[in-house]
Write an enzyme that holds these catalytic residues in place. Structure first.
Site, PDB file in Angstrom:
ATOM      1  N   ARG A 122     -34.146 -42.623  10.920  1.00 39.81           N
ATOM      2  CA  ARG A 122     -33.252 -42.212   9.831  1.00 39.81           C
ATOM      3  C   ARG A 122     -31.813 -42.634  10.097  1.00 39.81           C
ATOM      4  NH1 ARG A 122     -33.212 -36.964   5.896  1.00 39.81           N
ATOM      5  NH2 ARG A 122     -31.479 -37.743   4.651  1.00 39.81           N
ATOM      6  N   ARG A 142     -31.638 -17.860   3.660  1.00 37.45           N
ATOM      7  CA  ARG A 142     -32.153 -18.867   4.617  1.00 37.45           C
ATOM      8  C   ARG A 142     -33.066 -19.901   3.952  1.00 37.45           C
ATOM      9  NH1 ARG A 142     -33.023 -14.304   8.084  1.00 37.45           N
ATOM     10  NH2 ARG A 142     -31.140 -13.953   9.306  1.00 37.45           N
ATOM     11  N   GLU A 192     -33.771 -37.027  11.421  1.00 34.72           N
ATOM     12  CA  GLU A 192     -32.933 -38.045  12.063  1.00 34.72           C
ATOM     13  C   GLU A 192     -33.069 -38.060  13.584  1.00 34.72           C
ATOM     14  OE1 GLU A 192     -28.792 -39.906  10.554  1.00 34.72           O
ATOM     15  OE2 GLU A 192     -28.665 -37.814  11.133  1.00 34.72           O
ATOM     16  N   LYS A 204     -35.318 -45.406   0.872  1.00 31.50           N
ATOM     17  CA  LYS A 204     -34.933 -44.115   1.450  1.00 31.50           C
ATOM     18  C   LYS A 204     -36.144 -43.208   1.631  1.00 31.50           C
ATOM     19  CE  LYS A 204     -31.645 -40.578   1.903  1.00 31.50           C
ATOM     20  NZ  LYS A 204     -30.345 -39.995   1.639  1.00 31.50           N
ATOM     21  N   ASN A 251     -27.614 -44.735   8.037  1.00 35.48           N
ATOM     22  CA  ASN A 251     -26.191 -44.495   8.278  1.00 35.48           C
ATOM     23  C   ASN A 251     -25.428 -45.804   8.498  1.00 35.48           C
ATOM     24  OD1 ASN A 251     -24.021 -42.439   9.949  1.00 35.48           O
ATOM     25  ND2 ASN A 251     -25.335 -41.550   8.385  1.00 35.48           N
ATOM     26  N   GLU A 308     -24.358 -48.248  -1.555  1.00 33.90           N
ATOM     27  CA  GLU A 308     -25.556 -47.728  -0.868  1.00 33.90           C
ATOM     28  C   GLU A 308     -26.779 -48.583  -1.213  1.00 33.90           C
ATOM     29  OE1 GLU A 308     -25.178 -45.437   1.362  1.00 33.90           O
ATOM     30  OE2 GLU A 308     -23.935 -43.764   0.682  1.00 33.90           O
ATOM     31  N   LYS A 357     -30.718 -34.185   3.208  1.00 34.74           N
ATOM     32  CA  LYS A 357     -29.453 -33.914   3.907  1.00 34.74           C
ATOM     33  C   LYS A 357     -28.546 -33.180   2.940  1.00 34.74           C
ATOM     34  CE  LYS A 357     -28.620 -37.323   7.557  1.00 34.74           C
ATOM     35  NZ  LYS A 357     -27.807 -38.473   8.008  1.00 34.74           N
ATOM     36  N   HIS A 363     -17.065 -42.950   6.897  1.00 37.82           N
ATOM     37  CA  HIS A 363     -16.662 -41.541   6.879  1.00 37.82           C
ATOM     38  C   HIS A 363     -15.247 -41.349   7.439  1.00 37.82           C
ATOM     39  CE1 HIS A 363     -20.988 -39.660   6.638  1.00 37.82           C
ATOM     40  NE2 HIS A 363     -20.516 -40.035   5.464  1.00 37.82           N
ATOM     41  N   HIS A 409     -21.639 -46.227   7.873  1.00 35.62           N
ATOM     42  CA  HIS A 409     -21.060 -44.905   7.641  1.00 35.62           C
ATOM     43  C   HIS A 409     -20.125 -44.418   8.746  1.00 35.62           C
ATOM     44  CE1 HIS A 409     -23.808 -44.817   4.317  1.00 35.62           C
ATOM     45  NE2 HIS A 409     -23.395 -43.619   3.955  1.00 35.62           N
ATOM     46  N   HIS A 453     -16.943 -42.201  -1.726  1.00 35.48           N
ATOM     47  CA  HIS A 453     -17.804 -42.454  -0.565  1.00 35.48           C
ATOM     48  C   HIS A 453     -18.287 -43.913  -0.545  1.00 35.48           C
ATOM     49  CE1 HIS A 453     -20.887 -41.621   2.452  1.00 35.48           C
ATOM     50  NE2 HIS A 453     -21.805 -42.124   1.640  1.00 35.48           N
TER      51      HIS A 453
END
Ligand SMILES: NC(=O)c1ccc[n+]([C@@H]2O[C@H](COP(=O)([O-])OP(=O)(O)OC[C@H]3O[C@@H](n4cnc5c(N)ncnc54)[C@H](O)[C@@H]3O)[C@@H](O)[C@H]2O)c1
Ligand SMILES: O=C(O)C(=O)C[C@@H](O)[C@H](O)[C@H](O)COP(=O)(O)O
Ligand SMILES: [Zn+2]
Length: 365
Positions: A246, A126, A242, A232, A250, A190, A148, A257, A253, A269
């Site tokens: 945040r 965990r 997010e 960032k 994106n 990016e 992320k 994506h 994206h 990407h």
């Protein structure tokens, strides 16, 4: 003029002071890793693809010289590595070598490796410590920073993951010397994103230095790296999980994506995000939120970097299907990051997909 031998530290604020971390940008940074890991760490799993074997070996040697037990998990390259079976392989190595909560994972590679290794670290017991050593431009400016982590599933990109910030990021610019030019340029998508959502000086730098942006050893590339990380770091420090701002990271994206999925992850990407940025700018213009000059600037800058700015007209149905699984969607409502002007991102809720279709016609080929 900055001393090229000096390193720059960009700070990220975590949920508690113990979770604050540094993103170090510079050269010759690898020997710092044992010190960053700290006294309690006894075992380290270094995760990298075959292409980064030499760097992975150097990292392991440094760790061994510091008295740590350093193991390797060599994983498939690029998006092939962001797979549940690859995570399971890493969990097996950790289990068979009795890794405890005081041990650590180190990622050496591009964004795909930092995403996968971060996910492994987030899920093992965990959560164990992870340090990222990004080796691609995209990894340095974006993927390694912010916590992320994730893997892809058959249904889409990054659909499974966790927020698990690193203990540190070592962005060693020396790594860029072996990065193919195409990978440098896809990473620039990016960087351009950061320019449009926050730091316009990024766009000015790219436009003014068309040759230096392709030279990974240039001062311009270093400044772009540092400026993008600063964008960032500021956003994720304020909104790690997010729940608000945040989402602006994106930008581009939602379609990006969907293109990656439609292309079965054979597009990088950054290339898919490039098309997604042009689409998001068109959408922003179409709903009257963005001026023509800023919208047109998207296409001009991305095309100047040799990045794709259009996509197949006959793929609309598949793209719409993919976009419905975007994490920003809420029920049937698709939500897009749009621009209200340079450095002014916002959210557009789209209940009617005919608007999206119309914007897509502007970028379809
Ligand atoms: N977690 C996040 O916040 C975040 C942000 C942006 C992107 N991402 C993810 O990052 C991934 C894209 O990252 P990427 O563009 O780095 O792709 P990548 O990790 O697939 O690397 C691209 C290619 O470059 C090679 N490579 C990397 N460094 C090299 C070096 N120094 N020398 C030679 N070859 C090298 C890799 O082996 C690979 O073949 C995507 O999966 C994307 O979803 C995550
Ligand atoms: O860090 C973020 O937040 C981003 O959105 C950065 C993106 O560049 C990155 O590709 C991210 O992995 C996308 O996240 P996702 O939540 O849409 O999978
Ligand atoms: Zn991205």
């Amino acid at each position: 003029m900055q001393d090229p031998a000096a390193s720059t530290v960009i700070k990220v604020t975590g949920a508690s002071p113990a979770e604050n971390y540094d993103v170090v940008v510079g050269r010759g940074l690898l020997p710092r890793l044992p010190g960053i890991l700290g006294e309690r760490v006894r075992k380290v799993l270094v995760i990298h693809p075959r292409a980064l074997r030499a760097t992975g070996d150097a990292v392991r040697e440094d760790l061994a010289a510091a008295g740590l037990t350093a193991l390797t998990a060599e994983i498939p390259d690029a998006e092939e590595g962001k797979h549940i079976q690859v995570a399971a392989f890493c969990w097996q190595v950790l289990g068979q070598n009795d890794f405890t909560r005081s041990d650590a994972v180190v990622a050496v590679g591009g964004g795909a490796v930092t995403d996968l290794a971060g996910f492994v670290a987030a899920t093992w017991l965990r959560g164990v410590k992870v340090v990222h050593i990004p080796t691609s431009l995209l990894g340095m400016v974006d993927a390694a920073v912010g916590g992320k982590t994730g893997i892809n599933t058959a249904e889409g990109k990054n659909l499974v993951g966790a927020f698990h910030p690193p203990a540190a990021v070592l962005a060693d610019l020396d790594a860029l010397a072996t990065l193919p030019e195409n990978e440098l340029l896809t990473g620039m998508a990016e960087v351009v994103k950061c320019g449009f959502i926050k730091d316009g000086a990024i766009l000015d730098l790219i436009e003014a230095n068309p040759e230096a942006v392709r030279d990974p050893g240039s001062a311009v590339v270093r400044e772009l790296v540092e400026r993008s990380i600063a964008v960032k770091a500021e956003v994720v420090s304020a909104d790690l999980k997010e729940s608000g701002r945040r989402e602006f990271l994106n930008y581009g994206h939602t379609l990006g994506h969907a293109i990656e999925l439609a292309e079965r992850y054979q597009w990088r990407h950054g290339a898919a995000v490039s098309v997604g940025l042009v689409f998001a700018a068109e959408l922003s213009r179409m709903v009257g939120r963005l001026d023509d000059a800023t919208a047109d600037r998207h296409q001009a800058i991305l095309a100047s970097l040799g990045l794709p700015v259009s996509y197949r007209r006959d793929r609309w149905a598949a793209l719409l299907d993919g976009m419905k699984r975007d994490k920003k969607a809420r029920g049937d409502l698709l939500r897009f990051v749009v621009l209200d002007g340079p450095g002014r991102p916002g959210i557009l809720e789209v209940p009617d997909t005919s608007l999206l279709f119309a914007a897509y016609q502007e970028i379809a080929e």
